[in-house]
Design an enzyme around this catalytic site. Sequence first.
Site, PDB file in Angstrom:
ATOM      1  N   ARG A  25       8.010  -8.473  15.583  1.00  0.00           N
ATOM      2  CA  ARG A  25       8.314  -7.115  15.136  1.00  0.00           C
ATOM      3  C   ARG A  25       7.298  -6.158  15.748  1.00  0.00           C
ATOM      4  O   ARG A  25       6.086  -6.410  15.703  1.00  0.00           O
ATOM      5  CB  ARG A  25       8.265  -7.033  13.614  1.00  0.00           C
ATOM      6  CG  ARG A  25       8.430  -5.612  13.047  1.00  0.00           C
ATOM      7  CD  ARG A  25       8.304  -5.618  11.521  1.00  0.00           C
ATOM      8  NE  ARG A  25       8.235  -4.268  10.988  1.00  0.00           N
ATOM      9  CZ  ARG A  25       9.291  -3.518  10.661  1.00  0.00           C
ATOM     10  NH1 ARG A  25      10.497  -4.019  10.804  1.00  0.00           N
ATOM     11  NH2 ARG A  25       9.133  -2.294  10.191  1.00  0.00           N
ATOM     12  N   ASP A  28       0.741   5.164   1.873  1.00  0.00           N
ATOM     13  CA  ASP A  28       0.011   5.881   2.924  1.00  0.00           C
ATOM     14  C   ASP A  28      -0.651   7.109   2.319  1.00  0.00           C
ATOM     15  O   ASP A  28      -0.025   7.822   1.518  1.00  0.00           O
ATOM     16  CB  ASP A  28       0.955   6.283   4.052  1.00  0.00           C
ATOM     17  CG  ASP A  28       1.476   5.079   4.822  1.00  0.00           C
ATOM     18  OD1 ASP A  28       0.793   4.044   4.827  1.00  0.00           O
ATOM     19  OD2 ASP A  28       2.570   5.175   5.416  1.00  0.00           O
ATOM     20  N   HIS A  38       0.847  -1.186   0.000  1.00  0.00           N
ATOM     21  CA  HIS A  38       0.000   0.000   0.000  1.00  0.00           C
ATOM     22  C   HIS A  38       0.886   1.241   0.000  1.00  0.00           C
ATOM     23  O   HIS A  38       2.084   1.167   0.261  1.00  0.00           O
ATOM     24  CB  HIS A  38      -0.901   0.035   1.246  1.00  0.00           C
ATOM     25  CG  HIS A  38      -0.129   0.146   2.527  1.00  0.00           C
ATOM     26  ND1 HIS A  38       0.589  -0.904   3.069  1.00  0.00           N
ATOM     27  CD2 HIS A  38       0.044   1.195   3.385  1.00  0.00           C
ATOM     28  CE1 HIS A  38       1.166  -0.527   4.184  1.00  0.00           C
ATOM     29  NE2 HIS A  38       0.865   0.750   4.401  1.00  0.00           N
ATOM     30  N   HIS A  68       4.787   0.122   0.051  1.00  0.00           N
ATOM     31  CA  HIS A  68       5.530  -0.682   1.009  1.00  0.00           C
ATOM     32  C   HIS A  68       4.639  -1.761   1.609  1.00  0.00           C
ATOM     33  O   HIS A  68       3.417  -1.734   1.469  1.00  0.00           O
ATOM     34  CB  HIS A  68       6.147   0.193   2.100  1.00  0.00           C
ATOM     35  CG  HIS A  68       5.178   1.113   2.802  1.00  0.00           C
ATOM     36  ND1 HIS A  68       4.621   2.218   2.191  1.00  0.00           N
ATOM     37  CD2 HIS A  68       4.659   1.092   4.051  1.00  0.00           C
ATOM     38  CE1 HIS A  68       3.823   2.850   3.038  1.00  0.00           C
ATOM     39  NE2 HIS A  68       3.818   2.175   4.174  1.00  0.00           N
TER      40      HIS A  68
END
Length: 317
Positions: A258, A193, A191, A248
């Site tokens: 993570r 942002d 996607h 990304h």
Amino acid sequence: MVVLSQPVAHVNFPTINSCNTHFTHIPVVDLSNPNAKAHIVNACQEFGFFKVINHGVPMEAVTKLEAQARSFFKLPQNYKNKAAPFGYGNKNIGRKGDTGWVEYLLFGTNTELISQNSLTILPNDFWLMVDKYLSAIKKMACGILELIADELSLQPKNVWSRLLSDEKSDSFFRINHYPASDRNELGFGEHTDPQIISVIRSNNASGLEIALKDGTWVQVPADPNSFFITVDDCLQVMTNGRFKSVKHRVITESMKERISMIYFGGPPLTEKIAPSTSLMQEEESLYKEFTWGEYKKAAFNTNLAFNRISFFEKCHS
């Protein structure tokens, strides 16, 4: 936008062919360098993405907030679900059925919302850490936008940073937790942002990948002491396409969990978004004017990977 948590039963998350080598050409910008503004603009034009060092954000605030987040995500699921009305999500991403191997907290960044949320199931210490962290991150993000404006000879220098510092700024903060996995599963799908600029920080775990101009996916080396900056959709429009918002994604690719924290710097809902006239010179605008509220509505009513800017391109029919 706050995405409420809903149970996801028997979801098989896609297995992704992740990149095996780290991308070594990601621009690194030293914010203490007098030439930082030129390096930032070059990175925005070439990659839409860069890493900043000597950023001035106190690492104590970063590590304390990460510890608070880690403690929350270790809680039993039924306890975490109680925070859903205030921004907890588990595996569901957006409104159109996108899913990922992730759980997260998502909330607005203005003082009123943080004050209200301090009365919820989350401890007061958590919100104090959020407030301290966001103050430092917003200052850095505004500084970066002012360096860009200065390099592009835009006047006034705060032409874009004022949108983040406005008391009605529609900025958001999200803390993601990707549980350890022994497969290369999709943590957060590809996607861009939609906001102006995003600031990403993660623990010492890899998984973030960006797409280059030719569509090649490359892995971003983990760096818990630095921040990563993305050009977002609105900044692409405001530069009339000179900058490109970077696509990304996150892949779970090791047995290490993570945790990432992202500040999404957004303008007020009524703010009109259009290419800066001083950047246009004799070229035509590639985009129709729209408000951030209109773009946000369009963005969050599409699938994660959809090219939302196409709705507002002048050639779009």
